[in-house]
Motif scaffolding. Sequence first.
Motif, PDB file in Angstrom:
ATOM      1  N   SER A   2       0.822  -1.209   0.000  1.00  0.00           N
ATOM      2  CA  SER A   2       0.000   0.000   0.000  1.00  0.00           C
ATOM      3  C   SER A   2       0.853   1.255   0.000  1.00  0.00           C
ATOM      4  N   LYS A   3       2.110   1.095  -0.315  1.00  0.00           N
ATOM      5  CA  LYS A   3       3.025   2.229  -0.324  1.00  0.00           C
ATOM      6  C   LYS A   3       2.780   3.061  -1.579  1.00  0.00           C
ATOM      7  N   ARG A   4       2.672   4.353  -1.402  1.00  0.00           N
ATOM      8  CA  ARG A   4       2.468   5.256  -2.538  1.00  0.00           C
ATOM      9  C   ARG A   4       3.798   5.885  -2.917  1.00  0.00           C
ATOM     10  N   PHE A   5       4.028   5.929  -4.195  1.00  0.00           N
ATOM     11  CA  PHE A   5       5.254   6.515  -4.699  1.00  0.00           C
ATOM     12  C   PHE A   5       4.966   7.921  -5.199  1.00  0.00           C
ATOM     13  N   THR A   6       5.861   8.823  -4.837  1.00  0.00           N
ATOM     14  CA  THR A   6       5.663  10.221  -5.255  1.00  0.00           C
ATOM     15  C   THR A   6       6.545  10.584  -6.435  1.00  0.00           C
ATOM     16  N   SER A   7       7.588   9.736  -6.671  1.00  0.00           N
ATOM     17  CA  SER A   7       8.454  10.059  -7.801  1.00  0.00           C
ATOM     18  C   SER A   7       8.867   8.766  -8.504  1.00  0.00           C
ATOM     19  N   TYR A   8       9.356   8.919  -9.696  1.00  0.00           N
ATOM     20  CA  TYR A   8       9.822   7.792 -10.498  1.00  0.00           C
ATOM     21  C   TYR A   8      11.064   7.152  -9.864  1.00  0.00           C
ATOM     22  N   ASP A   9      11.913   7.946  -9.236  1.00  0.00           N
ATOM     23  CA  ASP A   9      13.114   7.431  -8.581  1.00  0.00           C
ATOM     24  C   ASP A   9      12.763   6.493  -7.427  1.00  0.00           C
ATOM     25  N   GLU A  10      11.712   6.846  -6.671  1.00  0.00           N
ATOM     26  CA  GLU A  10      11.274   5.964  -5.575  1.00  0.00           C
ATOM     27  C   GLU A  10      10.785   4.630  -6.135  1.00  0.00           C
ATOM     28  N   LEU A  11      10.097   4.685  -7.237  1.00  0.00           N
ATOM     29  CA  LEU A  11       9.599   3.469  -7.875  1.00  0.00           C
ATOM     30  C   LEU A  11      10.772   2.581  -8.343  1.00  0.00           C
ATOM     31  N   LEU A  12      11.794   3.177  -8.963  1.00  0.00           N
ATOM     32  CA  LEU A  12      12.963   2.412  -9.400  1.00  0.00           C
ATOM     33  C   LEU A  12      13.722   1.823  -8.219  1.00  0.00           C
ATOM     34  N   LYS A  13      13.822   2.596  -7.142  1.00  0.00           N
ATOM     35  CA  LYS A  13      14.500   2.122  -5.946  1.00  0.00           C
ATOM     36  C   LYS A  13      13.751   0.926  -5.342  1.00  0.00           C
ATOM     37  N   GLU A  14      12.442   1.013  -5.284  1.00  0.00           N
ATOM     38  CA  GLU A  14      11.629  -0.086  -4.760  1.00  0.00           C
ATOM     39  C   GLU A  14      11.752  -1.325  -5.663  1.00  0.00           C
ATOM     40  N   LYS A  15      11.783  -1.111  -6.961  1.00  0.00           N
ATOM     41  CA  LYS A  15      11.937  -2.210  -7.906  1.00  0.00           C
ATOM     42  C   LYS A  15      13.279  -2.919  -7.683  1.00  0.00           C
ATOM     43  N   GLN A  16      14.321  -2.149  -7.489  1.00  0.00           N
ATOM     44  CA  GLN A  16      15.640  -2.723  -7.266  1.00  0.00           C
ATOM     45  C   GLN A  16      15.665  -3.532  -5.964  1.00  0.00           C
ATOM     46  N   GLN A  17      15.041  -2.996  -4.913  1.00  0.00           N
ATOM     47  CA  GLN A  17      14.999  -3.714  -3.640  1.00  0.00           C
ATOM     48  C   GLN A  17      14.227  -5.026  -3.781  1.00  0.00           C
ATOM     49  N   GLU A  19      13.897  -6.803  -6.531  1.00  0.00           N
ATOM     50  CA  GLU A  19      14.706  -7.734  -7.306  1.00  0.00           C
ATOM     51  C   GLU A  19      15.788  -8.372  -6.446  1.00  0.00           C
ATOM     52  N   VAL A  20      16.391  -7.597  -5.557  1.00  0.00           N
ATOM     53  CA  VAL A  20      17.387  -8.144  -4.640  1.00  0.00           C
ATOM     54  C   VAL A  20      16.728  -9.167  -3.718  1.00  0.00           C
ATOM     55  N   LEU A  21      15.547  -8.847  -3.219  1.00  0.00           N
ATOM     56  CA  LEU A  21      14.807  -9.764  -2.356  1.00  0.00           C
ATOM     57  C   LEU A  21      14.438 -11.047  -3.121  1.00  0.00           C
TER      58      LEU A  21
END
Length: 144
Positions: A2-17, A19-21
């Motif tokens: 339910s986390k809301r992203f405010t920027s594209y960078d946050e979305l990429l960072k979450e995607k990377q995390q 993928e690591v998981l």
Amino acid sequence: MSKRFTSYDELLKEKQQLEVLLQAQKQVIRYDVEEIKLKLQPLKETLEFVKKITTKDRTNLLLDLGSDIAINTFIRNFILSKAGWLTRTVIPFFLKNYSSHFIAEQKDKWLEKLKSWLGHKNGKGHQGKEEENREEGKSFRDET
């Protein structure tokens, strides 16, 4: 999530995390599968043995025929001569099946040994060449 992203960078960072998981979870699953395989190895070996004594390997018909005749003659007629009919039937059956698999596994090794026995001429493998070289005035090592 339910986390809301405010920027594209946050979305990429979450995607990377994520993928690591995902990679970490894949590694854990691989480790668990290997551990399960190790724990099931005795069961696998037992099932392979049961398969060997209950089925016959039919790839070496002549060798199997020879072992069957030997087992019938030696085991059934001499060792189990005073046993009951069931024992005299069941034990040779299992021995014939197991020996067919054993022969199939050991065939190449036995054939190599037979070739080595037949290849030597009365124990004169390299001695004949060595004598010829001495007559010509060479040493055995010069030829190789």
